[in-house]
Design a protein around this motif. Structure first.
Motif, PDB file in Angstrom:
ATOM      1  N   UNK A   1       0.800  -1.231   0.000  1.00  0.00           N
ATOM      2  CA  UNK A   1       0.000   0.000   0.000  1.00  0.00           C
ATOM      3  C   UNK A   1       0.829   1.277   0.000  1.00  0.00           C
ATOM      4  N   UNK A   2       1.828   1.371   0.854  1.00  0.00           N
ATOM      5  CA  UNK A   2       2.628   2.598   0.932  1.00  0.00           C
ATOM      6  C   UNK A   2       3.419   2.824  -0.352  1.00  0.00           C
ATOM      7  N   UNK A   3       3.987   1.763  -0.897  1.00  0.00           N
ATOM      8  CA  UNK A   3       4.765   1.899  -2.135  1.00  0.00           C
ATOM      9  C   UNK A   3       3.854   2.326  -3.293  1.00  0.00           C
ATOM     10  N   UNK A   4       2.690   1.699  -3.369  1.00  0.00           N
ATOM     11  CA  UNK A   4       1.768   2.022  -4.458  1.00  0.00           C
ATOM     12  C   UNK A   4       1.253   3.460  -4.323  1.00  0.00           C
ATOM     13  N   UNK A   5       0.785   3.810  -3.141  1.00  0.00           N
ATOM     14  CA  UNK A   5       0.213   5.138  -2.927  1.00  0.00           C
ATOM     15  C   UNK A   5       1.223   6.256  -3.116  1.00  0.00           C
ATOM     16  N   UNK A   6       2.427   6.071  -2.599  1.00  0.00           N
ATOM     17  CA  UNK A   6       3.461   7.097  -2.745  1.00  0.00           C
ATOM     18  C   UNK A   6       3.878   7.237  -4.199  1.00  0.00           C
ATOM     19  N   UNK A   7       4.007   6.110  -4.894  1.00  0.00           N
ATOM     20  CA  UNK A   7       4.359   6.164  -6.323  1.00  0.00           C
ATOM     21  C   UNK A   7       3.271   6.871  -7.117  1.00  0.00           C
ATOM     22  N   UNK A   8       2.028   6.568  -6.809  1.00  0.00           N
ATOM     23  CA  UNK A   8       0.912   7.239  -7.489  1.00  0.00           C
ATOM     24  C   UNK A   8       1.025   8.748  -7.314  1.00  0.00           C
ATOM     25  N   UNK A   9       1.248   9.198  -6.085  1.00  0.00           N
ATOM     26  CA  UNK A   9       1.355  10.637  -5.822  1.00  0.00           C
ATOM     27  C   UNK A   9       2.603  11.231  -6.479  1.00  0.00           C
ATOM     28  N   UNK A  10       3.692  10.491  -6.519  1.00  0.00           N
ATOM     29  CA  UNK A  10       4.891  10.974  -7.215  1.00  0.00           C
ATOM     30  C   UNK A  10       4.614  11.176  -8.699  1.00  0.00           C
ATOM     31  N   UNK A  11       3.935  10.227  -9.306  1.00  0.00           N
ATOM     32  CA  UNK A  11       3.633  10.315 -10.738  1.00  0.00           C
ATOM     33  C   UNK A  11       2.656  11.446 -11.058  1.00  0.00           C
ATOM     34  N   UNK A  12       1.835  11.810 -10.100  1.00  0.00           N
ATOM     35  CA  UNK A  12       0.835  12.853 -10.301  1.00  0.00           C
ATOM     36  C   UNK A  12       1.250  14.196  -9.699  1.00  0.00           C
ATOM     37  N   UNK A  13       2.470  14.298  -9.220  1.00  0.00           N
ATOM     38  CA  UNK A  13       2.930  15.498  -8.513  1.00  0.00           C
ATOM     39  C   UNK A  13       2.717  16.772  -9.340  1.00  0.00           C
TER      40      UNK A  13
END
Length: 182
Positions: free
Chosen positions: A128-140
């Motif tokens: 969950x943390x890896x997926x969610x953080x990556x999602x937010x990084x990609x959408x920054x």
């Protein structure tokens, strides 16, 4: 009243786009304009097959498309395609929406919730943390643009919304929809 609506709508767009867990749009019918925008905020879009449309038809209706909405649209289908579609107010059927990447899957209407659930389950299997953080990084960049341009976007939409030309277009659309129901 309309300013409150647009402010809340822009807040909803930001919340959905920045939500760190998987979001799936199950599109069971027509999804022009705001419905399409909400679907664009999600990680995956599953659309029912049939005679439905999806897209952003604001320009022909007389509504300004804010930069933030263009960025959200082009995030999924590319800038050139988004540019062309937005300026002509192109609405797509399910097959065309799938072909250009606007939706991820089309299924018969009676299977839409099953397909959306399957997508959610597939995404939820990751840490969950890896997926969610990556999602937010990609959408920054997308999220920064939504925040930075919110006031300007609302001002542009409201200015155009109250113009007599836009009001006349909207009255015509409402009259046409009303006559189709009768």
């Amino acid at each position: 009243e309309i300013a409150t609506f647009w402010n809340a709508f822009m807040d909803l767009i930001y919340v959905l786009t920045s939500f760190p867990k998987p979001t799936i749009a199950a599109i069971t019918g027509h999804s022009p304009a705001g419905g399409c925008v909400i679907a664009l905020c999600c990680d995956c879009r599953v659309m029912a097959e049939g005679e439905f449309i999806i897209g952003l038809n604001e320009v022909p209706v007389g509504i300004v498309v804010p930069t933030s909405i263009f960025n959200l649209y082009s995030f999924w289908i590319g800038q050139a395609q988004a540019y062309r579609n937005l300026l002509e107010g192109k609405l797509l059927g399910p097959a065309e929406a799938l072909s250009c990447g606007l939706v991820d899957e089309t299924v018969p209407a009676d299977r839409i919730l099953t397909a959306a659930g399957r997508k959610a389950k597939a995404l939820a299997q990751f840490e969950k943390a890896a997926w969610g953080t990556t999602k937010l990084n990609l959408r920054q960049e997308l999220l920064k643009n939504l925040t930075d341009s919110k006031t300007r976007s609302i001002d542009q939409v409201l200015e155009q919304w109250w113009k007599p030309s836009t009001r006349q277009i909207l009255k015509t659309i409402i009259a046409n929809l009303t006559s189709k129901k009768a």
